[in-house]
Design an enzyme around this catalytic site. Structure first.
Site, PDB file in Angstrom:
ATOM      1  N   ASP A   1       0.854  -1.192   0.000  1.00 51.99           N
ATOM      2  CA  ASP A   1       0.000   0.000   0.000  1.00 51.99           C
ATOM      3  C   ASP A   1       0.887   1.237   0.000  1.00 51.99           C
ATOM      4  OD1 ASP A   1      -2.074   1.792   0.299  1.00 51.99           O
ATOM      5  OD2 ASP A   1      -2.449   1.343   2.401  1.00 51.99           O
ATOM      6  N   THR A   2       1.304   1.695   1.197  1.00 48.90           N
ATOM      7  CA  THR A   2       2.202   2.857   1.242  1.00 48.90           C
ATOM      8  C   THR A   2       3.670   2.438   1.107  1.00 48.90           C
ATOM      9  OG1 THR A   2       2.479   2.738   3.640  1.00 48.90           O
ATOM     10  CG2 THR A   2       0.634   4.067   2.827  1.00 48.90           C
TER      11      THR A   2
ATOM     12  N   TRP B   1      -9.723  -0.282  -1.311  1.00 54.56           N
ATOM     13  CA  TRP B   1      -9.515  -1.071  -0.094  1.00 54.56           C
ATOM     14  C   TRP B   1      -9.805  -2.531  -0.447  1.00 54.56           C
ATOM     15  CZ3 TRP B   1      -6.843  -0.634   4.103  1.00 54.56           C
ATOM     16  CH2 TRP B   1      -6.970  -1.620   5.080  1.00 54.56           C
TER      17      TRP B   1
ATOM     18  N   THR C   1       5.769  -0.806   5.246  1.00 53.40           N
ATOM     19  CA  THR C   1       6.076  -2.111   5.849  1.00 53.40           C
ATOM     20  C   THR C   1       7.183  -2.818   5.073  1.00 53.40           C
ATOM     21  OG1 THR C   1       3.768  -2.268   6.515  1.00 53.40           O
ATOM     22  CG2 THR C   1       5.051  -4.305   6.568  1.00 53.40           C
TER      23      THR C   1
HETATM   24  P1  5GP Z   1       1.832  -0.519   3.857  1.00 52.30           P
HETATM   25  O1  5GP Z   1       1.059   0.777   3.896  1.00 52.30           O
HETATM   26  O2  5GP Z   1       2.967  -0.505   4.807  1.00 52.30           O
HETATM   27  O3  5GP Z   1       2.249  -0.875   2.440  1.00 52.30           O
HETATM   28  O4  5GP Z   1       0.818  -1.648   4.303  1.00 52.30           O
HETATM   29  C1  5GP Z   1       0.697  -1.960   5.654  1.00 52.30           C
HETATM   30  C2  5GP Z   1      -0.333  -2.990   5.918  1.00 52.30           C
HETATM   31  O5  5GP Z   1      -1.602  -2.361   5.869  1.00 52.30           O
HETATM   32  C3  5GP Z   1      -0.451  -4.158   4.951  1.00 52.30           C
HETATM   33  O6  5GP Z   1       0.453  -5.209   5.214  1.00 52.30           O
HETATM   34  C4  5GP Z   1      -1.877  -4.590   5.255  1.00 52.30           C
HETATM   35  O7  5GP Z   1      -1.921  -5.409   6.390  1.00 52.30           O
HETATM   36  C5  5GP Z   1      -2.567  -3.286   5.530  1.00 52.30           C
HETATM   37  N1  5GP Z   1      -3.282  -2.834   4.325  1.00 52.30           N
HETATM   38  C6  5GP Z   1      -2.952  -1.830   3.498  1.00 52.30           C
HETATM   39  N2  5GP Z   1      -3.840  -1.725   2.503  1.00 52.30           N
HETATM   40  C7  5GP Z   1      -4.754  -2.691   2.704  1.00 52.30           C
HETATM   41  C8  5GP Z   1      -5.934  -3.106   1.997  1.00 52.30           C
HETATM   42  O8  5GP Z   1      -6.335  -2.566   0.966  1.00 52.30           O
HETATM   43  N3  5GP Z   1      -6.618  -4.155   2.521  1.00 52.30           N
HETATM   44  C9  5GP Z   1      -6.218  -4.788   3.654  1.00 52.30           C
HETATM   45  N4  5GP Z   1      -6.979  -5.797   4.059  1.00 52.30           N
HETATM   46  N5  5GP Z   1      -5.120  -4.443   4.343  1.00 52.30           N
HETATM   47  C10 5GP Z   1      -4.393  -3.402   3.867  1.00 52.30           C
END
Ligand code: 5GP
Length: 200
Positions: free
Chosen positions: A113-114, A180, A117
């Site tokens: 997503d962002t 989402w 992680t």
């Molecule tokens: P990041 O923003 O660090 O890439 O994502 C962090 C975490 O947010 C992901 O591993 C996931 O658990 C959660 N996340 C982000 N976007 C989504 C989404 O669209 N659906 C779900 N179920 N979790 C998300």
């Protein structure tokens, strides 16, 4: 309103199956590191499709990472994003960290997503393995990390990965918009979830 996507277990299975030949061709991973909880199911499914006749299953290690958005307030000057470790590599199964030196390691998560992680996971894993490599000696081969995610949201990223990793050691089964995504393992009522997925 944010668009919602519903992904079924069947979809997840097929996305892993479709990505497996490229993962085998490009990375030939010797170990998977699943980022919990979303990376666990994809990693397990992927393992079935990465299995080579005559070779053992690829081991899966699990790490747990949680993302906390810190909100700005008068006391907190910096609005930032913090990742905390809830679980790290299991050295009782892996042996010492030095066992990762020179290995091809596939990091698996459900969604980028962002990218916060993934940036944290790559940096911390590379740091730990590099420390172990230095102890073995400067000529010891470097570990090679690559990434597999089910979905990559096509949006500006807060986290950064090395360019070379994004260009040649990163596979997303699907690149999608900033929706989402509802994954089946989060569903309380799986029939209802599958119903939503069918309607889409
Ligand atoms: P990041 O923003 O660090 O890439 O994502 C962090 C975490 O947010 C992901 O591993 C996931 O658990 C959660 N996340 C982000 N976007 C989504 C989404 O669209 N659906 C779900 N179920 N979790 C998300």
């Amino acid at each position: 309103m944010v668009e919602k996507l519903y992904v079924t277990y069947n979809d997840v299975h097929k996305l892993c199956q479709q990505a497996a030949p490229k993962i085998l061709e490009d990375f030939k991973p010797q170990l998977m590191i699943a980022i919990g909880g979303g990376g666990y199911v994809p990693a397990r499914i992927l393992r079935s499709f990465l299995k080579q006749p005559g070779s053992p299953n690829i081991p899966i290690q699990a790490i747990g990472l949680s993302l906390y958005e810190s909100l700005g307030s008068s006391e907190v000057e910096e609005i930032g994003t913090k990742v905390t470790r809830t679980q790290w590599l299991d050295l009782s199964a892996l042996g010492e960290m030095g066992n990762l030196v020179g290995k091809r390691v596939l990091i698996v998560d459900e969604v980028d997503d962002t990218r916060t992680t993934l940036e944290y996971a790559v940096k911390e894993l590379e740091k730990d393995v590099e420390e172990a490599r230095q102890k073995i000696g400067p000529d010891a081969p470097k570990a090679e990390f690559s990434i597999f995610v089910l979905h990559n949201k096509d949006k500006p990223k807060k986290g950064q990965l090395p360019d070379e990793m994004v260009n040649s050691r990163y596979i997303a089964a699907v690149t999608c918009g900033d929706a989402w995504i509802n994954y089946p393992w989060e569903a309380i009522d799986i029939d209802e979830h599958d119903g939503h997925a069918q309607k889409a």
